[in-house]
Design a protein around this motif. Structure first.
Motif, PDB file in Angstrom:
ATOM      1  N   LEU A 170       0.837  -1.205   0.000  1.00 24.09           N
ATOM      2  CA  LEU A 170       0.000   0.000   0.000  1.00 24.09           C
ATOM      3  C   LEU A 170       0.870   1.252   0.000  1.00 24.09           C
ATOM      4  O   LEU A 170       0.587   2.220  -0.718  1.00 24.09           O
ATOM      5  CB  LEU A 170      -0.919  -0.016   1.225  1.00 24.09           C
ATOM      6  CG  LEU A 170      -1.852   1.187   1.414  1.00 24.09           C
ATOM      7  CD1 LEU A 170      -2.781   1.351   0.218  1.00 24.09           C
ATOM      8  CD2 LEU A 170      -2.666   1.027   2.703  1.00 24.09           C
ATOM      9  N   GLY A 171       1.946   1.223   0.807  1.00 23.88           N
ATOM     10  CA  GLY A 171       2.860   2.362   0.835  1.00 23.88           C
ATOM     11  C   GLY A 171       3.528   2.588  -0.501  1.00 23.88           C
ATOM     12  O   GLY A 171       3.678   3.733  -0.956  1.00 23.88           O
ATOM     13  N   SER A 172       3.932   1.498  -1.164  1.00 25.65           N
ATOM     14  CA  SER A 172       4.556   1.622  -2.486  1.00 25.65           C
ATOM     15  C   SER A 172       3.544   2.109  -3.524  1.00 25.65           C
ATOM     16  O   SER A 172       3.869   2.918  -4.393  1.00 25.65           O
ATOM     17  CB  SER A 172       5.131   0.267  -2.917  1.00 25.65           C
ATOM     18  OG  SER A 172       6.122  -0.172  -2.018  1.00 25.65           O
ATOM     19  N   TYR A 173       2.315   1.630  -3.419  1.00 28.00           N
ATOM     20  CA  TYR A 173       1.259   2.005  -4.370  1.00 28.00           C
ATOM     21  C   TYR A 173       0.940   3.494  -4.267  1.00 28.00           C
ATOM     22  O   TYR A 173       0.796   4.186  -5.283  1.00 28.00           O
ATOM     23  CB  TYR A 173       0.011   1.173  -4.095  1.00 28.00           C
ATOM     24  CG  TYR A 173      -1.130   1.419  -5.049  1.00 28.00           C
ATOM     25  CD1 TYR A 173      -1.256   0.664  -6.218  1.00 28.00           C
ATOM     26  CD2 TYR A 173      -2.104   2.373  -4.777  1.00 28.00           C
ATOM     27  CE1 TYR A 173      -2.310   0.878  -7.091  1.00 28.00           C
ATOM     28  CE2 TYR A 173      -3.156   2.606  -5.641  1.00 28.00           C
ATOM     29  CZ  TYR A 173      -3.259   1.852  -6.800  1.00 28.00           C
ATOM     30  OH  TYR A 173      -4.314   2.077  -7.666  1.00 28.00           O
ATOM     31  N   LEU A 174       0.831   3.979  -3.035  1.00 25.28           N
ATOM     32  CA  LEU A 174       0.489   5.391  -2.828  1.00 25.28           C
ATOM     33  C   LEU A 174       1.716   6.297  -2.904  1.00 25.28           C
ATOM     34  O   LEU A 174       1.584   7.519  -3.038  1.00 25.28           O
ATOM     35  CB  LEU A 174      -0.193   5.579  -1.469  1.00 25.28           C
ATOM     36  CG  LEU A 174      -1.537   4.867  -1.270  1.00 25.28           C
ATOM     37  CD1 LEU A 174      -2.054   5.109   0.143  1.00 25.28           C
ATOM     38  CD2 LEU A 174      -2.558   5.335  -2.299  1.00 25.28           C
ATOM     39  N   GLY A 175       2.903   5.675  -2.800  1.00 24.77           N
ATOM     40  CA  GLY A 175       4.123   6.484  -2.804  1.00 24.77           C
ATOM     41  C   GLY A 175       4.296   7.267  -1.523  1.00 24.77           C
ATOM     42  O   GLY A 175       5.069   8.233  -1.477  1.00 24.77           O
ATOM     43  N   ASP A 176       3.604   6.866  -0.453  1.00 17.05           N
ATOM     44  CA  ASP A 176       3.659   7.591   0.820  1.00 17.05           C
ATOM     45  C   ASP A 176       3.272   6.622   1.939  1.00 17.05           C
ATOM     46  O   ASP A 176       2.110   6.247   2.067  1.00 17.05           O
ATOM     47  CB  ASP A 176       2.700   8.780   0.785  1.00 17.05           C
ATOM     48  CG  ASP A 176       2.875   9.720   1.974  1.00 17.05           C
ATOM     49  OD1 ASP A 176       3.265   9.242   3.062  1.00 17.05           O
ATOM     50  OD2 ASP A 176       2.632  10.938   1.824  1.00 17.05           O
ATOM     51  N   GLY A 177       4.258   6.216   2.742  1.00 15.63           N
ATOM     52  CA  GLY A 177       3.990   5.291   3.838  1.00 15.63           C
ATOM     53  C   GLY A 177       3.061   5.859   4.881  1.00 15.63           C
ATOM     54  O   GLY A 177       2.294   5.127   5.523  1.00 15.63           O
ATOM     55  N   HIS A 178       3.085   7.173   5.060  1.00 15.40           N
ATOM     56  CA  HIS A 178       2.206   7.833   6.031  1.00 15.40           C
ATOM     57  C   HIS A 178       0.746   7.714   5.577  1.00 15.40           C
ATOM     58  O   HIS A 178      -0.140   7.362   6.363  1.00 15.40           O
ATOM     59  CB  HIS A 178       2.623   9.297   6.165  1.00 15.40           C
ATOM     60  CG  HIS A 178       1.986  10.004   7.304  1.00 15.40           C
ATOM     61  ND1 HIS A 178       2.418  11.224   7.776  1.00 15.40           N
ATOM     62  CD2 HIS A 178       0.925   9.669   8.099  1.00 15.40           C
ATOM     63  CE1 HIS A 178       1.662  11.602   8.798  1.00 15.40           C
ATOM     64  NE2 HIS A 178       0.749  10.682   9.005  1.00 15.40           N
ATOM     65  N   ALA A 179       0.506   7.999   4.316  1.00 18.62           N
ATOM     66  CA  ALA A 179      -0.854   7.868   3.781  1.00 18.62           C
ATOM     67  C   ALA A 179      -1.325   6.422   3.860  1.00 18.62           C
ATOM     68  O   ALA A 179      -2.503   6.151   4.147  1.00 18.62           O
ATOM     69  CB  ALA A 179      -0.902   8.359   2.333  1.00 18.62           C
ATOM     70  N   ALA A 180      -0.418   5.482   3.637  1.00 23.68           N
ATOM     71  CA  ALA A 180      -0.773   4.066   3.731  1.00 23.68           C
ATOM     72  C   ALA A 180      -1.202   3.698   5.143  1.00 23.68           C
ATOM     73  O   ALA A 180      -2.153   2.932   5.342  1.00 23.68           O
ATOM     74  CB  ALA A 180       0.423   3.202   3.310  1.00 23.68           C
ATOM     75  N   ALA A 181      -0.516   4.243   6.138  1.00 22.27           N
ATOM     76  CA  ALA A 181      -0.868   3.968   7.532  1.00 22.27           C
ATOM     77  C   ALA A 181      -2.260   4.504   7.857  1.00 22.27           C
ATOM     78  O   ALA A 181      -3.035   3.870   8.586  1.00 22.27           O
ATOM     79  CB  ALA A 181       0.172   4.586   8.468  1.00 22.27           C
ATOM     80  N   ILE A 182      -2.599   5.670   7.308  1.00 21.74           N
ATOM     81  CA  ILE A 182      -3.926   6.252   7.537  1.00 21.74           C
ATOM     82  C   ILE A 182      -5.009   5.346   6.939  1.00 21.74           C
ATOM     83  O   ILE A 182      -6.048   5.087   7.569  1.00 21.74           O
ATOM     84  CB  ILE A 182      -4.012   7.659   6.930  1.00 21.74           C
ATOM     85  CG1 ILE A 182      -3.105   8.628   7.704  1.00 21.74           C
ATOM     86  CG2 ILE A 182      -5.451   8.172   6.927  1.00 21.74           C
ATOM     87  CD1 ILE A 182      -3.038  10.017   7.102  1.00 21.74           C
ATOM     88  N   VAL A 183      -4.777   4.852   5.735  1.00 24.41           N
ATOM     89  CA  VAL A 183      -5.756   3.968   5.085  1.00 24.41           C
ATOM     90  C   VAL A 183      -5.918   2.685   5.885  1.00 24.41           C
ATOM     91  O   VAL A 183      -7.038   2.214   6.125  1.00 24.41           O
ATOM     92  CB  VAL A 183      -5.320   3.653   3.643  1.00 24.41           C
ATOM     93  CG1 VAL A 183      -6.229   2.591   3.032  1.00 24.41           C
ATOM     94  CG2 VAL A 183      -5.346   4.921   2.796  1.00 24.41           C
ATOM     95  N   SER A 184      -4.799   2.091   6.319  1.00 33.88           N
ATOM     96  CA  SER A 184      -4.852   0.839   7.066  1.00 33.88           C
ATOM     97  C   SER A 184      -5.582   1.013   8.393  1.00 33.88           C
ATOM     98  O   SER A 184      -6.475   0.228   8.733  1.00 33.88           O
ATOM     99  CB  SER A 184      -3.433   0.329   7.320  1.00 33.88           C
ATOM    100  OG  SER A 184      -3.444  -0.869   8.064  1.00 33.88           O
ATOM    101  N   PHE A 185      -5.220   2.052   9.145  1.00 35.66           N
ATOM    102  CA  PHE A 185      -5.884   2.298  10.426  1.00 35.66           C
ATOM    103  C   PHE A 185      -7.340   2.675  10.216  1.00 35.66           C
ATOM    104  O   PHE A 185      -8.211   2.283  11.000  1.00 35.66           O
ATOM    105  CB  PHE A 185      -5.152   3.414  11.188  1.00 35.66           C
ATOM    106  CG  PHE A 185      -4.443   2.927  12.408  1.00 35.66           C
ATOM    107  CD1 PHE A 185      -4.990   3.072  13.673  1.00 35.66           C
ATOM    108  CD2 PHE A 185      -3.222   2.305  12.298  1.00 35.66           C
ATOM    109  CE1 PHE A 185      -4.332   2.613  14.793  1.00 35.66           C
ATOM    110  CE2 PHE A 185      -2.549   1.841  13.412  1.00 35.66           C
ATOM    111  CZ  PHE A 185      -3.112   1.995  14.669  1.00 35.66           C
ATOM    112  N   GLY A 186      -7.618   3.443   9.172  1.00 32.89           N
ATOM    113  CA  GLY A 186      -8.995   3.843   8.898  1.00 32.89           C
ATOM    114  C   GLY A 186      -9.885   2.652   8.587  1.00 32.89           C
ATOM    115  O   GLY A 186     -11.026   2.578   9.059  1.00 32.89           O
ATOM    116  N   ALA A 187      -9.356   1.695   7.820  1.00 36.38           N
ATOM    117  CA  ALA A 187     -10.141   0.492   7.487  1.00 36.38           C
ATOM    118  C   ALA A 187     -10.436  -0.311   8.752  1.00 36.38           C
ATOM    119  O   ALA A 187     -11.557  -0.795   8.957  1.00 36.38           O
ATOM    120  CB  ALA A 187      -9.375  -0.362   6.477  1.00 36.38           C
ATOM    121  N   GLY A 188      -9.427  -0.446   9.632  1.00 38.25           N
ATOM    122  CA  GLY A 188      -9.641  -1.169  10.882  1.00 38.25           C
ATOM    123  C   GLY A 188     -10.639  -0.456  11.786  1.00 38.25           C
ATOM    124  O   GLY A 188     -11.483  -1.097  12.436  1.00 38.25           O
TER     125      GLY A 188
END
Length: 350
Positions: A61-79
């Motif tokens: 997800l971090g590689s796809y978005l090009g931003d590990g921070h944004a990936a963390a938001i998506v992951s935590f948001g889904a949970g």
């Protein structure tokens, strides 16, 4: 009229007849217990593999978005969304969750217990930033090594446990081996300093994770629901990540977008599934065996993902495999119970 005397069966004869049956029952019960333990251990190993799967998904997800921070938001948001769906329909859990801010304001429990979700946020953030470069095995080994060191220190300081434990020789050796394991798994990256710097993130996340279960447990106690505690954990982590991202956006040119690939949203749910399974399995295995089996699952799963799914992982070096084995040994040694530190009278230094 004569009566035939009743023959008395000697006690020895009764014992001789009953003893084989009792022995057989005991052996059957013992075999059943062993079988159950083996099955639960295997289930725990598979549950432990969910951790590397979550790391792999968040790394992608971090590689796809090009931003590990944004990936963390998506992951935590889904949970977080999933947890709200679980607790919101029930009146008891909904009221318990809404009462938590009042408990925080009243100081029902020490305030830091309410912010254990920050640890999870750091772990997920480090997944999104580092897994793509480190690989799942290196990330998980560094994370677990940090958790081993953290566990030894938390036991010594009495953080999240009922009593303090001395720094025994096995525990010191286990903590030292955990550090060695981290050094081994990052060894192939010595020529690339930025990779070494990235490996520090999961190790620090593991160090912080030592007090996360303690905080979540206290919140679960006052709310009378671990579901409420987990939801609060996700909320705190999500808010922290969003605020930090907004601060970044105010000072630099960053862009947030949602992925359009469905499985990239599975990081948070995989973490939740792992937590739920561990909570169920601990009843049948106990903490020590659960910890060892889940750690084995994490490390084996990490090697499997890196080796079998190249798109998710990285190159597997022999030293990486050695490092994961050392990490497992370190966890086993460090989990050995140590002598309790007796409570000292009030007013006397410990």
């Amino acid at each position: 009229m004569t009566h035939k005397p009743i023959e008395k069966v000697p006690n020895e004869d009764i014992a001789a007849e009953v003893q084989p049956e009792v022995g057989e029952l005991t052996r059957n019960a013992s075999r059943g217990k062993i079988t159950a333990t083996v099955l639960l251990t295997v289930a725990t190993i598979f549950a432990g593999m969910l951790g590397p799967m979550q790391s792999a998904v968040n790394g992608q997800l971090g590689s796809y978005l090009g931003d590990g921070h944004a990936a963390a938001i998506v992951s935590f948001g889904a949970g977080l969304v999933l947890m709200f769906i679980i607790i919101a329909p029930r009146t008891k859990t909904r009221r318990a969750f809404l009462a938590l801010p009042r408990h925080l304001a009243n100081g029902t429990i020490p305030w830091w217990n309410f912010f254990a979700g920050l640890c999870g946020a750091v772990i997920v953030l480090s997944e999104g930033i580092t897994v793509g470069a480190l690989g799942v095995a290196t990330f998980q080994t560094a994370l677990i090594s940090g958790m081993v060191v953290s566990g030894v220190l938390c036991d010594r300081l009495g953080i999240g446990v009922a009593f303090k434990q001395l720094l025994s020789t096995p525990r010191i050796v286990g903590a030292a081996l955990a550090i060695i394991a981290t050094i081994l798994v990052v060894a192939p990256g010595y020529e690339t300093p930025h990779v070494l710097a990235l490996a520090i993130l999961p190790f620090i996340a593991g160090l912080l994770a030592g007090w996360q279960p303690a905080g979540n447990s206290e919140v679960g106690r006052i709310s009378d629901s671990m579901l409420v505690s987990i939801t609060w954990n996700f909320l705190i982590g999500f808010v922290f990540l969003v605020v930090a991202f907004l601060l970044r956006a105010a000072t630099s040119n960053v862009e947030f977008r949602l992925p359009d690939v469905w499985w990239l949203y599975l990081g948070g749910p995989l973490g939740l599934l792992s937590i739920a399974l561990m909570a169920l399995l601990v009843r049948g295995l106990g903490l020590l065996l659960l910890g060892l089996a889940s750690t084995a699952g994490q490390l084996v799963g990490s090697i499997g993902i890196d080796g079998l799914i190249p798109a998710f992982g990285a190159t597997i070096h022999m030293v990486t495999i050695v490092g994961t084995i050392v990490a497992l040994i370190a966890a086993g040694i460090a989990m050995t119970p140590s002598r309790k530190i007796p409570k000292t009278p009030v007013g006397r230094a410990q």
